[in-house]
Design an enzyme around this catalytic site. Sequence first.
Site, PDB file in Angstrom:
ATOM      1  N   ALA A  69     -49.742 -34.832  30.139  1.00  0.00           N
ATOM      2  CA  ALA A  69     -48.889 -35.623  31.033  1.00  0.00           C
ATOM      3  C   ALA A  69     -47.539 -35.871  30.363  1.00  0.00           C
ATOM      4  O   ALA A  69     -46.517 -35.956  31.044  1.00  0.00           O
ATOM      5  CB  ALA A  69     -49.563 -36.942  31.374  1.00  0.00           C
ATOM      6  N   THR A  70     -47.548 -35.976  29.055  1.00  0.00           N
ATOM      7  CA  THR A  70     -46.274 -36.177  28.350  1.00  0.00           C
ATOM      8  C   THR A  70     -45.318 -35.029  28.685  1.00  0.00           C
ATOM      9  O   THR A  70     -44.129 -35.254  28.950  1.00  0.00           O
ATOM     10  CB  THR A  70     -46.527 -36.252  26.820  1.00  0.00           C
ATOM     11  OG1 THR A  70     -47.382 -37.364  26.569  1.00  0.00           O
ATOM     12  CG2 THR A  70     -45.241 -36.406  26.046  1.00  0.00           C
ATOM     13  N   ASN A 150     -50.512 -48.584  31.333  1.00  0.00           N
ATOM     14  CA  ASN A 150     -51.575 -48.206  30.390  1.00  0.00           C
ATOM     15  C   ASN A 150     -51.950 -49.341  29.440  1.00  0.00           C
ATOM     16  O   ASN A 150     -53.068 -49.400  28.953  1.00  0.00           O
ATOM     17  CB  ASN A 150     -51.172 -46.971  29.577  1.00  0.00           C
ATOM     18  CG  ASN A 150     -49.842 -47.131  28.900  1.00  0.00           C
ATOM     19  OD1 ASN A 150     -48.849 -47.461  29.528  1.00  0.00           O
ATOM     20  ND2 ASN A 150     -49.808 -46.914  27.603  1.00  0.00           N
ATOM     21  N   GLN A 178     -52.661 -43.334  34.631  1.00  0.00           N
ATOM     22  CA  GLN A 178     -53.750 -44.324  34.592  1.00  0.00           C
ATOM     23  C   GLN A 178     -54.280 -44.647  35.990  1.00  0.00           C
ATOM     24  O   GLN A 178     -55.282 -45.344  36.122  1.00  0.00           O
ATOM     25  CB  GLN A 178     -53.280 -45.619  33.921  1.00  0.00           C
ATOM     26  CG  GLN A 178     -52.879 -45.461  32.461  1.00  0.00           C
ATOM     27  CD  GLN A 178     -54.070 -45.253  31.529  1.00  0.00           C
ATOM     28  OE1 GLN A 178     -55.216 -45.546  31.878  1.00  0.00           O
ATOM     29  NE2 GLN A 178     -53.816 -44.737  30.335  1.00  0.00           N
ATOM     30  N   SER A 195     -52.991 -36.562  34.056  1.00  0.00           N
ATOM     31  CA  SER A 195     -53.571 -36.015  32.830  1.00  0.00           C
ATOM     32  C   SER A 195     -55.094 -35.935  32.975  1.00  0.00           C
ATOM     33  O   SER A 195     -55.716 -36.867  33.492  1.00  0.00           O
ATOM     34  CB  SER A 195     -53.214 -36.947  31.667  1.00  0.00           C
ATOM     35  OG  SER A 195     -53.684 -36.426  30.458  1.00  0.00           O
ATOM     36  N   THR A 233     -49.570 -18.471  29.494  1.00  0.00           N
ATOM     37  CA  THR A 233     -50.903 -18.157  30.006  1.00  0.00           C
ATOM     38  C   THR A 233     -51.686 -19.439  30.243  1.00  0.00           C
ATOM     39  O   THR A 233     -51.787 -20.279  29.338  1.00  0.00           O
ATOM     40  CB  THR A 233     -51.657 -17.272  28.987  1.00  0.00           C
ATOM     41  OG1 THR A 233     -50.857 -16.112  28.759  1.00  0.00           O
ATOM     42  CG2 THR A 233     -53.024 -16.876  29.497  1.00  0.00           C
ATOM     43  N   CYS A 316     -50.563 -44.829  21.011  1.00  0.00           N
ATOM     44  CA  CYS A 316     -49.354 -44.420  20.288  1.00  0.00           C
ATOM     45  C   CYS A 316     -48.731 -45.620  19.572  1.00  0.00           C
ATOM     46  O   CYS A 316     -48.360 -45.555  18.410  1.00  0.00           O
ATOM     47  CB  CYS A 316     -48.319 -43.835  21.236  1.00  0.00           C
ATOM     48  SG  CYS A 316     -49.007 -43.160  22.740  1.00  0.00           S
TER      49      CYS A 316
HETATM   50  N1  PLP Z   1     -48.489 -42.033  30.692  1.00  0.00           N
HETATM   51  C1  PLP Z   1     -49.447 -42.969  30.589  1.00  0.00           C
HETATM   52  C2  PLP Z   1     -49.388 -44.170  31.469  1.00  0.00           C
HETATM   53  C3  PLP Z   1     -50.469 -42.804  29.648  1.00  0.00           C
HETATM   54  O1  PLP Z   1     -51.405 -43.753  29.537  1.00  0.00           O
HETATM   55  C4  PLP Z   1     -50.477 -41.646  28.838  1.00  0.00           C
HETATM   56  C5  PLP Z   1     -51.498 -41.489  27.791  1.00  0.00           C
HETATM   57  O2  PLP Z   1     -51.650 -42.321  26.920  1.00  0.00           O
HETATM   58  C6  PLP Z   1     -49.492 -40.688  29.018  1.00  0.00           C
HETATM   59  C7  PLP Z   1     -48.503 -40.921  29.953  1.00  0.00           C
HETATM   60  C8  PLP Z   1     -49.485 -39.412  28.226  1.00  0.00           C
HETATM   61  O3  PLP Z   1     -50.559 -38.584  28.623  1.00  0.00           O
HETATM   62  P1  PLP Z   1     -51.003 -37.320  27.745  1.00  0.00           P
HETATM   63  O4  PLP Z   1     -51.943 -37.843  26.703  1.00  0.00           O
HETATM   64  O5  PLP Z   1     -51.683 -36.390  28.707  1.00  0.00           O
HETATM   65  O6  PLP Z   1     -49.771 -36.732  27.178  1.00  0.00           O
END
Ligand code: PLP
Length: 373
Positions: A69-70, A150, A178, A195, A233, A316
């Site tokens: 997702a990042t 989150n 989330q 994600s 890929t 994080c």
């Molecule tokens: N956005 C939110 C609200 C999240 O909780 C997270 C994960 O901690 C992310 C983005 C990032 O997701 P990913 O771990 O798939 O990069």
Amino acid sequence: MIYLDYQATTPVAPEVASAMQPWIEERFANPHSPSRWGHEAAAAIEFARKQIEKALGFKGGGIAFTGSATEAINWALKGTVEKERGNGRSRVITLATEHAAVLDSCEWLAEQGVDLTVLPVQSNGRLDLDLLARELDERVLLVSVMMVNNEIGVTQSISEIADMAHRNGAIVFCDAVQAFGRLDLSTGPDLVAISAHKIHGPKGIGALWMKKGKEPAALIHGGGQEQGLRSGTLSPELCVGFGAAANLANERATRDLDHVQRLWTAALDSLGPRWIVNGCTQCRYHGNLNIRREGLDAARLVADLRDIAFSLGSACASGSGRPSHVLRALGLDYREARSSIRLGFGRYTKHNELVEACERIAAAAVEQEKLDA
Ligand code: PLP
């Protein structure tokens, strides 16, 4: 080990693991190659794509797979600015409580000359829509708001925010990491990041849903995969796992949510008095219990209870030693933020283990207070 860190990641569902297995062990073909095996892998990916799109429920667009997702967030924000900036708009609006992937991407855009506005939230974690209304003008290109936070689980009114932004001609991005698979997603955003590992799927795969016509500029150039927007890929096993997880979440949505509501009540009951919930208790996903207790050294509590997996905030931020920017944005002072913990639970959390963990957390907090007295 009692696992109470569902916002950091979720256990892989058994159904997901078995769906992935053949694509890891036997069916290893490149999904972009013309052989029969390749076609089978490509078909499995397309099936997974449909499962995810169905679970998302948005109309008039589709997803592109990403590595996380990042990545989807970085792509949505930077790619939209790159594509649309020539149209005379150069302002981006976001919230102080967004995930680092959003805030850091926005900061980077600001370094490139974008006019960035980071709006504060109210003490319950919600955006004041009147404030947004005052900020929206014809210079706003993009509005980025997450659906479920989150760290504190507080939800934002994405449909209303999207309506307001659209009336001003802005594009709307929503970090629904989330929310997806847990709550009904509201309609409205043009771009949505999700994600797999937050919905009992594998790590290392995310997706960006894009409304037709609102696709950001291409992210990775190469073999032309994902409509030429994100080359590379694709991994059949990760895509299949993501699809199976989305399908399962969709099928079990009501059951999972009822379970989470019961766990929320049980957790609050077994923690006992003196704990204060951070953020709105109503406008919230109830699988996220972020609480504080006056005078608590939360980092010490986490260290003292190593066989219970819970955290201080986002995975994080926890490592950095800095107090959470989300709690600070609610108006909590440094000490209050440092005395907050996050308990995250969901589909596979058992009632008894949650109660046991909460009672032990409460007892350890009392013990700490006695030692410090
Ligand atoms: N956005 C939110 C609200 C999240 O909780 C997270 C994960 O901690 C992310 C983005 C990032 O997701 P990913 O771990 O798939 O990069």
